[in-house]
Design a protein around this motif. Structure first.
Motif, short mmCIF file in Angstrom:
data_model
loop_
_atom_site.label_atom_id
_atom_site.label_comp_id
_atom_site.label_asym_id
_atom_site.label_seq_id
_atom_site.Cartn_x
_atom_site.Cartn_y
_atom_site.Cartn_z
N PRO A 267 0.96 -1.39 0.09
CA PRO A 267 0.12 0.47 0.28
C PRO A 267 1.23 0.83 -0.23
O PRO A 267 2.12 1.54 0.65
CB PRO A 267 -0.31 -0.20 1.17
CG PRO A 267 -0.16 -1.61 1.61
CD PRO A 267 0.68 -2.09 1.24
N GLY A 268 0.04 2.29 -0.73
CA GLY A 268 1.15 3.85 -0.70
C GLY A 268 1.16 4.06 -1.99
O GLY A 268 0.71 3.36 -3.32
N GLU A 269 2.09 4.79 -1.78
CA GLU A 269 2.36 5.61 -3.25
C GLU A 269 3.88 5.36 -4.03
O GLU A 269 4.83 5.22 -3.97
CB GLU A 269 2.38 7.43 -3.60
CG GLU A 269 1.12 7.25 -2.68
CD GLU A 269 1.11 9.29 -2.21
OE1 GLU A 269 1.78 10.07 -2.89
OE2 GLU A 269 0.37 9.80 -1.82
N ASN A 288 -4.84 -0.34 -2.46
CA ASN A 288 -4.83 0.67 -1.65
C ASN A 288 -3.47 1.36 -2.03
O ASN A 288 -2.60 2.17 -0.65
CB ASN A 288 -4.47 0.44 0.43
CG ASN A 288 -4.74 1.65 0.85
OD1 ASN A 288 -5.11 3.02 0.42
ND2 ASN A 288 -4.23 1.32 2.06
N LEU A 289 -3.04 1.33 -3.00
CA LEU A 289 -2.07 2.14 -3.75
C LEU A 289 -1.97 2.72 -5.39
O LEU A 289 -3.02 3.32 -5.72
CB LEU A 289 -1.12 0.76 -4.18
CG LEU A 289 -2.22 -0.29 -5.56
CD1 LEU A 289 -1.98 -0.07 -6.64
CD2 LEU A 289 -0.89 -1.43 -5.48
N VAL A 290 -1.37 3.84 -5.30
CA VAL A 290 -1.66 4.44 -6.43
C VAL A 290 -0.28 4.18 -7.45
O VAL A 290 0.67 4.69 -6.89
CB VAL A 290 -1.67 5.78 -6.58
CG1 VAL A 290 -0.84 6.95 -5.71
CG2 VAL A 290 -2.24 6.60 -7.42
N ARG A 312 -6.10 3.88 -3.99
CA ARG A 312 -5.73 4.02 -2.97
C ARG A 312 -7.46 4.73 -2.39
O ARG A 312 -8.34 5.23 -2.22
CB ARG A 312 -5.28 5.79 -2.70
CG ARG A 312 -3.66 5.80 -3.26
CD ARG A 312 -3.20 4.60 -1.97
NE ARG A 312 -2.22 5.97 -0.60
CZ ARG A 312 -2.31 5.70 -0.32
NH1 ARG A 312 -2.26 4.18 0.92
NH2 ARG A 312 -1.36 6.78 1.02
N THR A 313 -7.13 4.02 -0.94
CA THR A 313 -7.93 4.46 0.20
C THR A 313 -8.37 6.08 0.72
O THR A 313 -9.47 6.28 1.76
CB THR A 313 -8.54 3.60 1.17
OG1 THR A 313 -7.47 3.09 1.93
CG2 THR A 313 -8.91 2.19 0.14
N SER A 314 -7.42 6.53 1.12
CA SER A 314 -7.32 7.76 1.69
C SER A 314 -5.58 8.19 1.45
O SER A 314 -5.37 8.21 0.67
CB SER A 314 -7.09 7.77 3.34
OG SER A 314 -5.31 7.01 3.36
N TRP A 317 -4.18 11.05 -2.92
CA TRP A 317 -4.10 10.45 -3.86
C TRP A 317 -5.20 9.42 -3.50
O TRP A 317 -5.81 8.33 -4.59
CB TRP A 317 -3.15 9.71 -4.46
CG TRP A 317 -2.97 10.81 -5.09
CD1 TRP A 317 -1.21 11.02 -5.12
CD2 TRP A 317 -2.40 11.33 -6.20
NE1 TRP A 317 -0.78 12.02 -5.72
CE2 TRP A 317 -1.69 12.37 -6.50
CE3 TRP A 317 -3.60 11.12 -7.62
CZ2 TRP A 317 -0.74 13.14 -7.87
CZ3 TRP A 317 -3.54 12.16 -8.72
CH2 TRP A 317 -2.25 13.07 -8.88
N ALA A 318 -6.21 9.75 -3.15
CA ALA A 318 -7.24 8.55 -3.02
C ALA A 318 -7.92 8.35 -4.23
O ALA A 318 -9.00 9.69 -4.79
CB ALA A 318 -8.35 9.04 -1.35
N VAL A 394 -12.64 2.31 -1.64
CA VAL A 394 -12.08 3.51 -2.39
C VAL A 394 -13.04 4.33 -3.22
O VAL A 394 -13.85 4.57 -2.94
CB VAL A 394 -11.29 2.76 -3.68
CG1 VAL A 394 -10.33 3.59 -5.06
CG2 VAL A 394 -10.34 1.24 -3.50
#
Length: 413
Positions: A267-269, A288-290, A312-314, A317-318, A394
């Motif tokens: 998860p993350g960017e 949960n990523l971009v 991403r969920t938050s 970049w949600a 999401v």
């Protein structure tokens, strides 16, 4: 038999009187005929103008509801739309149309003035035609596919060679032309193009001449300055039957996943300075990523590779799953038939999304949105856009999805 001259004179007088009477009667009869024809023509002109404001009110309501509609000239569009429906009446009817957004909906009114009888004396000043229509949106329909080509790119969205788009409950829009060819099809809630939609297979029929839809994310800062100045020349290769996990970070080298290998993105960017390639029977998975691609970064999925990505969920970049910087002009290519999940928004404003392999793409996603400079489908590809926004963890970014879009329309009056 002899006739007296007096009798002949009497009969000639009677015939003369009959001619005079007939002539006098012909004048009002002719006037009645002319007036009747004029009244019929006036009724037809009124009907034409009413149909024009009806259509313009519906078109204006639709345009105003599209993402960014408040910033666009929906009223000017509707006024020009109405006038274009009745240009052939202009030689005999002077017309003016006005449009406005009211508390009751989107209203278009028209006033026409045409010559009347006896030098505009009956009625005084000529015939005045007044028409009006109000349209309202019944339900919001999300914006799920948006092609953003500039003037040098004539076709923003194309589907050829038996390929298709299935986006049953949302809007598919191109800021230029749209094309289907060779048994391709586009099915959506609403289909519209700024230019012209050519070909067949549109369901419902595509609307031509729509207003441009502004880039809903044009103000976003995407690029990370300087992070790709130093590149790692040694690629990361995940192959064979291996499995590897990759932490969210700036990736400065090529990443190639092939064979039967699996790459799990944490998860993350994930910021890619170079290419991410998935080949063979490999798997790319992450939640949960971009994935953000810099100027030289590219993404491709080929062969039988399996792709499952959840956005991403938050954070900043949600709601996004794949993004490219504004100087990235490369193709984002999906040439695999096993791209099951792309849950979130794909935003590549200057790049092209190419989907050219038999099979369904994104079918298992709760929802998807694609915003790209160009979108091309080929070779039996099938892009499926679902709209189960409530069923996903999401969030939908503002400006697309169920945050914006035209709805079903109706005339109120």
């Amino acid at each position: 038999m002899l006739w007296s001259s007096a009798g002949k004179t009497k009969r000639r007088g009677e015939r003369g009187n009959l001619v005079v009477i007939t002539g006098l009667m012909a004048i009002p009869l002719s006037m009645i005929v002319v007036m009747t024809l004029e009244m019929v023509s006036l009724s037809n002109e009124r009907s034409r103008m009413q149909a024009a404001v009806d259509a313009a009110a519906l078109a204006g309501a639709r345009e105003l509801a599209v993402a960014g509609g408040a910033a666009r000239d929906a009223t000017g569009f509707a006024e020009a739309f109405a006038l274009n429906q009745v240009t052939d009446l202009a030689p005999r009817v002077s017309m003016n149309f006005t449009a406005s957004q009211t508390v009751n909906g989107f209203q278009v009114s028209g006033v026409g003035l045409r010559a009347s009888f006896f030098g505009n004396m009956v009625p005084p000043g000529g015939f005045k035609i007044e028409v009006s229509a109000i349209a309202e949106s019944l339900n919001q329909q999300p914006l799920c596919i948006l092609a953003l080509p500039e003037t040098e790119v004539p076709i923003g969205l194309s589907a050829i060679s038996n390929s298709s788009i299935q986006a049953d409950n949302c809007l598919v829009h191109s800021n230029r032309d749209m094309l289907t060819r060779d048994n391709a099809a586009i099915r959506a809630g609403t289909i519209q193009a700024f230019g012209t939609a050519t070909g067949t297979g549109y369901a419902p029929a595509a609307n031509n001449g729509a207003l441009t839809v502004n880039d809903p994310f044009h103000g976003r800062n995407i690029r990370r300055s300087g992070v790709c100045n130093t590149l790692n020349p040694v690629p990361l290769v995940v192959t064979g039957n291996s499995s590897q996990s990759l932490a969210a970070a700036v990736h400065t080298r090529n990443i190639i996943v092939s064979g039967n290998a699996t790459l799990i993105l944490q998860p993350g960017e994930h910021y890619f300075c170079r290419e991410l390639r998935v080949r063979g029977n490999a798997t790319l998975h992450g939640d949960n990523l971009v994935l953000i691609f810099d100027e030289a970064g590219t993404f491709s999925a080929a062969d039988n590779s399996a792709i499952s990505l959840t956005g991403r969920t938050s954070g900043d970049w949600a709601g996004f799953v794949i993004v490219a910087t504004r100087d990235n002009l490369d193709d984002m290519e999906i040439s695999s038939s096993s791209v099951d999940k792309l849950l979130g928004t794909i935003y590549v404003p200057e790049a092209t999304v190419v989907i050219d392999a038999a099979g369904s793409v994104a079918e298992e996603s709760k929802w998807s949105v694609v915003v790209a400079k160009e979108i091309k489908l080929d070779k039996n590809a099938r892009l499926v856009i679902n709209t189960d926004y409530a069923g996903s963890g999401v969030p939908v970014p503002a400006g697309v999805g169920n945050n914006a879009g035209p709805g079903g329309l109706r005339l109120k009056q």
